[in-house]
Design a protein around this motif. Structure first.
Motif, PDB file in Angstrom:
ATOM      1  N   UNK A 153      33.990 -44.747 -14.106  1.00 18.69           N
ATOM      2  CA  UNK A 153      34.467 -45.904 -14.733  1.00 18.69           C
ATOM      3  C   UNK A 153      35.534 -46.689 -13.797  1.00 18.69           C
ATOM      4  N   UNK A 154      36.284 -45.913 -13.110  1.00 18.05           N
ATOM      5  CA  UNK A 154      37.310 -46.725 -12.221  1.00 18.05           C
ATOM      6  C   UNK A 154      37.222 -46.529 -10.733  1.00 18.05           C
ATOM      7  N   UNK A 155      36.483 -45.439 -10.280  1.00 23.42           N
ATOM      8  CA  UNK A 155      36.159 -45.007  -8.932  1.00 23.42           C
ATOM      9  C   UNK A 155      36.752 -46.028  -8.007  1.00 23.42           C
ATOM     10  N   UNK A 156      35.995 -46.701  -7.282  1.00 23.22           N
ATOM     11  CA  UNK A 156      36.551 -47.443  -6.224  1.00 23.22           C
ATOM     12  C   UNK A 156      37.277 -48.808  -6.714  1.00 23.22           C
ATOM     13  N   UNK A 157      37.472 -48.876  -7.634  1.00 22.75           N
ATOM     14  CA  UNK A 157      38.233 -50.074  -8.291  1.00 22.75           C
ATOM     15  C   UNK A 157      39.859 -49.901  -8.176  1.00 22.75           C
ATOM     16  N   UNK A 158      40.370 -48.475  -8.564  1.00 23.83           N
ATOM     17  CA  UNK A 158      41.430 -48.196  -8.622  1.00 23.83           C
ATOM     18  C   UNK A 158      41.967 -47.119  -7.652  1.00 23.83           C
ATOM     19  N   UNK A 159      42.647 -47.318  -6.710  1.00 23.72           N
ATOM     20  CA  UNK A 159      43.273 -46.644  -5.426  1.00 23.72           C
ATOM     21  C   UNK A 159      43.782 -45.264  -6.064  1.00 23.72           C
ATOM     22  N   UNK A 160      44.740 -45.419  -6.971  1.00 23.72           N
ATOM     23  CA  UNK A 160      45.388 -44.012  -7.544  1.00 23.72           C
ATOM     24  C   UNK A 160      44.361 -43.261  -8.080  1.00 23.72           C
ATOM     25  N   UNK A 161      43.644 -43.704  -8.857  1.00 26.00           N
ATOM     26  CA  UNK A 161      42.269 -42.733  -9.439  1.00 26.00           C
ATOM     27  C   UNK A 161      41.520 -42.258  -8.386  1.00 26.00           C
ATOM     28  N   UNK A 162      41.124 -43.316  -7.630  1.00 27.68           N
ATOM     29  CA  UNK A 162      40.266 -42.693  -6.394  1.00 27.68           C
ATOM     30  C   UNK A 162      40.953 -41.625  -5.459  1.00 27.68           C
ATOM     31  N   UNK A 163      42.322 -41.669  -5.529  1.00 28.20           N
ATOM     32  CA  UNK A 163      42.891 -40.829  -4.376  1.00 28.20           C
ATOM     33  C   UNK A 163      43.017 -39.476  -5.070  1.00 28.20           C
ATOM     34  N   UNK A 164      43.339 -39.643  -6.476  1.00 31.83           N
ATOM     35  CA  UNK A 164      43.330 -38.426  -7.276  1.00 31.83           C
ATOM     36  C   UNK A 164      41.808 -37.704  -7.005  1.00 31.83           C
ATOM     37  N   UNK A 165      40.824 -38.415  -7.454  1.00 32.17           N
ATOM     38  CA  UNK A 165      39.558 -37.883  -7.585  1.00 32.17           C
ATOM     39  C   UNK A 165      39.154 -37.250  -6.277  1.00 32.17           C
ATOM     40  N   UNK A 166      39.521 -37.992  -5.242  1.00 37.43           N
ATOM     41  CA  UNK A 166      39.098 -37.267  -3.920  1.00 37.43           C
ATOM     42  C   UNK A 166      39.925 -36.101  -3.701  1.00 37.43           C
ATOM     43  N   UNK A 167      41.024 -35.829  -4.066  1.00 38.68           N
ATOM     44  CA  UNK A 167      41.810 -34.873  -3.884  1.00 38.68           C
ATOM     45  C   UNK A 167      41.154 -33.606  -4.611  1.00 38.68           C
ATOM     46  N   UNK A 168      40.919 -34.045  -6.038  1.00 37.35           N
ATOM     47  CA  UNK A 168      40.219 -32.934  -6.924  1.00 37.35           C
ATOM     48  C   UNK A 168      38.862 -32.399  -6.344  1.00 37.35           C
ATOM     49  N   UNK A 169      37.938 -33.300  -5.949  1.00 36.82           N
ATOM     50  CA  UNK A 169      36.647 -32.993  -4.900  1.00 36.82           C
ATOM     51  C   UNK A 169      37.121 -32.097  -3.816  1.00 36.82           C
ATOM     52  N   UNK A 170      38.215 -32.280  -3.117  1.00 36.12           N
ATOM     53  CA  UNK A 170      38.480 -31.723  -1.760  1.00 36.12           C
ATOM     54  C   UNK A 170      38.661 -30.193  -2.356  1.00 36.12           C
ATOM     55  N   UNK A 171      39.679 -30.263  -3.390  1.00 33.78           N
ATOM     56  CA  UNK A 171      39.941 -28.760  -3.940  1.00 33.78           C
ATOM     57  C   UNK A 171      38.479 -27.633  -4.212  1.00 33.78           C
ATOM     58  N   UNK A 172      37.615 -28.441  -4.976  1.00 41.74           N
ATOM     59  CA  UNK A 172      36.360 -28.023  -5.349  1.00 41.74           C
ATOM     60  C   UNK A 172      35.610 -27.619  -4.298  1.00 41.74           C
ATOM     61  N   UNK A 173      35.497 -28.399  -3.224  1.00 41.16           N
ATOM     62  CA  UNK A 173      34.821 -28.125  -2.090  1.00 41.16           C
ATOM     63  C   UNK A 173      35.421 -26.919  -1.364  1.00 41.16           C
ATOM     64  N   UNK A 174      36.648 -26.994  -1.222  1.00 37.68           N
ATOM     65  CA  UNK A 174      37.166 -25.522  -0.773  1.00 37.68           C
ATOM     66  C   UNK A 174      37.091 -24.421  -1.462  1.00 37.68           C
ATOM     67  N   UNK A 175      37.010 -24.538  -2.837  1.00 37.62           N
ATOM     68  CA  UNK A 175      36.842 -23.417  -3.584  1.00 37.62           C
ATOM     69  C   UNK A 175      35.359 -22.813  -3.290  1.00 37.62           C
ATOM     70  N   UNK A 176      34.453 -23.757  -3.523  1.00 38.95           N
ATOM     71  CA  UNK A 176      33.064 -23.568  -3.266  1.00 38.95           C
ATOM     72  C   UNK A 176      32.490 -22.863  -1.867  1.00 38.95           C
ATOM     73  N   UNK A 177      33.428 -23.510  -0.889  1.00 41.60           N
ATOM     74  CA  UNK A 177      33.203 -23.007   0.591  1.00 41.60           C
ATOM     75  C   UNK A 177      33.560 -21.479   0.649  1.00 41.60           C
ATOM     76  N   UNK A 178      34.962 -21.356  -0.094  1.00 41.70           N
ATOM     77  CA  UNK A 178      35.327 -20.015   0.252  1.00 41.70           C
ATOM     78  C   UNK A 178      34.426 -18.960  -0.759  1.00 41.70           C
TER      79      UNK A 178
END
Length: 195
Positions: free
Chosen positions: A114-139
């Motif tokens: 819904x908000x992806x690229x249109x909202x910087x705050x949501x985008x930054x939060x989502x990108x951080x959550x994705x980074x955490x997910x990637x780290x979990x799966x890489x581990x």
């Protein structure tokens, strides 16, 4: 100096009610009236306690992700994540009992769409959550490689990205009128990447 009136509601319960409204309707389709009715608050109490609709939405998203992340950690039962954790996580997404009569999907994925690229705050939060997910799966992949469950020749970073994309795709599909059991063959194909 006089103190304000004591709070007559549980902020966590009110926030949980807001989560369900945003989760069902999305950010833009949710009105202040929807939130007031669900949370049982007046407009002044809502704004004094939670700030703007956007601030309330961000607090809701953070609380939702903390809950979802807590469930993932609990599923590890004190063990290091490995192949069995990845398999269980993906298979759970195609379990027809996972979302009985609840087509809301995942609030984080819904918010991304819904908000992806249109909202910087949501985008930054989502990108951080994705980074955490990637780290979990890489581990988890590295742990599985060390134990011999996944070939050490596989690129753990690329494989983790593929798993995260697949999981978020499956979560997005759960918003559609799709029989969850139809997703099982797709999940099994993704799991073949771990062989």
């Amino acid at each position: 100096m006089t103190l304000g009136r004591p709070m007559e509601f549980d902020p966590d319960e009110a926030l949980d009610a807001a989560i369900h409204v945003f989760w069902t309707k999305g950010f833009e389709a949710t009105s202040t009236k929807d939130l007031m009715e669900a949370m049982g608050l007046s407009k002044s109490s809502l704004y004094q306690t939670f700030g703007s609709k956007k601030e309330l939405f961000m607090r809701s998203l953070v609380r939702y992700c903390a809950f979802a992340g807590g469930r993932e950690r609990a599923s590890l039962d004190g063990q290091k994540p490995g192949k069995s954790f990845i398999v269980a996580m993906l298979r759970a997404l195609s379990n027809p009992d996972r979302f009985p009569d609840d087509p809301r999907g995942c609030l984080l994925v819904n918010s991304t769409v819904e908000l992806g690229k249109r909202d910087e705050e949501v985008s930054a939060y989502v990108n951080n959550r994705l980074r955490l997910s990637l780290e979990m799966f890489e581990g988890a992949i590295r742990n599985a490689q060390e134990s011999g469950e996944i070939s050490p020749e596989k690129d753990h970073a690329s494989l983790a990205r593929m798993l995260v994309m697949s999981i978020h795709g499956l979560k997005a599909m759960s918003r559609l009128n799709v029989d969850q059991s139809d997703l099982r063959p797709a999940v099994e194909e993704v799991l073949k990447l771990l062989d």
